[in-house]
Design a protein around this motif. Structure first.
Motif, mmCIF file in Angstrom:
data_model
loop_
_atom_site.group_PDB
_atom_site.id
_atom_site.type_symbol
_atom_site.label_atom_id
_atom_site.label_comp_id
_atom_site.label_asym_id
_atom_site.label_seq_id
_atom_site.Cartn_x
_atom_site.Cartn_y
_atom_site.Cartn_z
ATOM 1 N N GLU A 134 88.500 -39.503 -29.094
ATOM 2 C CA GLU A 134 89.532 -39.209 -28.036
ATOM 3 C C GLU A 134 88.672 -39.087 -26.629
ATOM 4 N N ALA A 157 95.550 -40.954 -30.819
ATOM 5 C CA ALA A 157 96.505 -40.948 -29.718
ATOM 6 C C ALA A 157 97.739 -40.710 -30.132
ATOM 7 N N LYS A 204 98.212 -35.759 -27.611
ATOM 8 C CA LYS A 204 97.362 -36.685 -26.759
ATOM 9 C C LYS A 204 97.632 -37.854 -26.346
#
Length: 565
Positions: free
Chosen positions: A290, A328, A332
């Motif tokens: 990420e 994701a 996030k």
């Protein structure tokens, strides 16, 4: 003697004076109107400029941070310019309110909406309120709330700490962290473990202690004592001595009888990887990719990803590096991947599930990982997060193979994956237990909430049973083969030395953790034989509660108290 009790989230026995976080900014007056000479467009422009300044400040801080701290700051920076927050503020501005009052009310509205949604988004409410305060401070031309200055080291106390505060703490000044709120997986807890700071959260009442109060804090047991006695002084002295012996890991994780357990590191970028290699990590058990994606409005290019991944792989030549594909969603969010209107993001499109909604993102990432691996001597494994079925595992393995990656695996984060581990492992080469999410989903308890910290612990017998079932599934799938498929752990549970022993006793093959935990885990593992670890695992499985399991195991590991762990 005045005592408080909270949840210990990062070990250490510390005596120090406290400094309280400054109280929040004074709320703009209810109904405060903007000046007659200021138009709606001018007020909206002032809001945009203030929000942009806050975003720029947080982004600058992020560039100076590493790993999870950087991710936290980048996500918070994005929230400062979130269209939903800005649009809500403009709606209030249109009613004649001042810019300060508009962002205040908009922040409260958005934060309450996130709380009502629950799950990961409820935790983001704290971030919104922090951003709101920073924008108001910018509009007023005053300093934003933050960690207090002190000429001497101190224990930082707060109701809770905002991401921008926890992510930029100076360990040379802050001895330990203590919050009245928060939970075992809050930003405070995660950053404390990453920095190696003793920390206790969910200790009701500590935010009322006067600044300068001398206290004793035990980051393992969660105990806080005021009006110290000789026992606390002796315990803190013993910790200081023991901590010096835990500064170095020799790079060889093993039990007392020589059973080898690779101790790997969780990293979030090349700086993390270099630090982990320097700490003796035997490889990387979790590369959080990420770090390439957060803080951006568009997907990074394949070339950008290759360069970022190479920085990690180069830190571990010839060693295993497990790369987790993009996780994701939930806590996030990414504007080019996630859907902000999901009613329950923790149960929505996150992790591997984006393959069905954001076509090409995963394929391009796998291509980048393969290209980085081709120019490296690291032994690159790749795994997908949030896998729920054997069918999904098979689909991911096919995508990895198409990209030229030879060692595909998946995360076991939901109970269905643990229960069907044998079928899942018929498609992939390994699994890694993400104990943070596995606990949250097994216990139906938001991992960010302090009041649910008793439920949200991997010591729960139900969670340990899911670990046992995952290992049993791997053993069943490998029966009759020369080499079985490994089960690792990359969740926070691996960094708890007592729980690490239990995990090894349950049959886990490797443990991955924050690099700062490597030496402590290695020391405790080397104090028991594999047979003793198995006996302790059975003791924990048979316990009627999480507290009983933890207490029973710790009672058989006297080294923990000796080392203050």
């Amino acid at each position: 003697m005045q005592n408080f009790s909270g949840v210990g989230v990062s070990p250490g026995r510390i005596i120090g004076q406290i400094r309280q976080m400054p109280k929040p900014l004074i709320e703009p007056a209810d109904g405060e109107l903007r000046a007659d000479s200021t138009t709606l467009d001018q007020a909206a422009s002032a809001l945009r400029l203030a929000a942009a300044a806050v975003e720029a400040d947080l982004t600058t801080r992020a560039l100076a941070a590493h790993g999870e701290a950087r991710e936290v700051l980048e996500a918070t920076a994005q929230m400062a310019v979130d269209p939903m927050l800005h649009d809500a503020a403009v709606d209030v501005l249109s009613q004649g309110r001042s810019a300060e009052r508009a962002i205040w009310e908009a922040g409260a509205s958005v934060a309450q909406m996130l709380v009502n949604l629950g799950g990961y988004l409820a935790e983001r409410a704290t971030d919104v309120l922090d951003v709101r305060a920073r924008i108001v401070a910018e509009l007023r031309g005053v300093a934003a709330p933050g960690v207090p200055e002190s000429a001497t080291p101190f224990i930082l106390v707060a109701d809770d700490l905002a991401p921008a505060d926890t992510a930029t703490l100076d360990p040379a000044k802050v001895l330990a962290l203590l919050t009245a709120g928060g939970g075992p997986q809050s930003h405070t807890a995660i950053i404390a473990r990453a920095l190696g700071l003793p920390a206790v959260v969910a200790a009701a009442g500590v935010d009322e202690l006067p600044g300068g109060t001398l206290i004793y804090l035990d980051g393992a047991s969660g105990a806080i004592t005021v009006d110290l006695g000789p026992d606390e002084i002796a315990a803190a002295d013993a910790w200081a001595r023991a901590n010096a012996t835990l500064a170095v890991f020799d790079g060889d994780g093993r039990t007392a009888d020589g059973h080898r357990i690779p101790l790997l590191a969780n990293v979030g970028g090349s700086a993390d990887a270099l630090a982990a290699a320097g700490a003796g990590a035997q490889g990387v058990g979790l590369l959080r990719t990420e770090f390439c994606f957060l803080g951006r409005d568009t997907e990074p290019t394949v070339a950008e990803q290759i360069a970022a991944y190479r920085g990690v792989l180069d830190a571990f030549p010839g060693k295993k590096v497990v790369v987790r594909t993009l996780d994701a969603g939930a806590d996030k969010p990414l504007p080019f991947v996630t859907d902000a209107t999901e009613p329950n993001p923790a149960l929505g499109v996150r992790g591997y599930r984006i393959v069905g909604t954001s076509r090409g993102v995963l394929e391009r990432q796998l291509s980048a990982i393969a290209a980085a691996a081709a120019d490296s001597t690291a032994d690159v494994w790749v795994m997908a997060p949030m896998i729920s079925t054997a069918e999904e595992a098979g689909q991911f393995a096919a995508l990895a193979a198409a990209a030229g990656l030879k060692t595909p695996g998946v995360m076991v984060e939901v109970p269905s994956a643990a229960l069907t581990a044998e079928a899942i492992l018929s498609h992939v080469e390994f699994v890694s237990l993400g104990t943070n999410d596995l606990t949250q989903y097994a216990m139906a308890a938001d991992r960010q909430l302090g009041p649910l910290s008793g439920l949200n612990t991997p010591w729960q017998p139900a969670v340990l049973q899911l670990v046992r079932l995952t290992v049993a599934g791997a053993q069943a799938e490998g029966r009759g083969k020369s080499v079985g498929k490994p089960v690792g752990v990359c969740g926070e549970a691996a960094a708890d030395p007592a729980l690490a022993v239990v995990l090894v006793g349950l049959g886990v093959a490797s443990l991955s953790m924050t690099a700062r935990a490597l030496a402590a885990v290695a020391a405790v593992l080397s104090s028991v034989t594999l047979a003793e670890a198995r006996a302790l695992a059975q003791l924990a499985l048979a316990a009627p509660s999480a507290d009983d399991a933890r207490a029973a195991v710790r009672a058989r590991l006297p080294l923990l108290d000796e080392l203050g762990l």
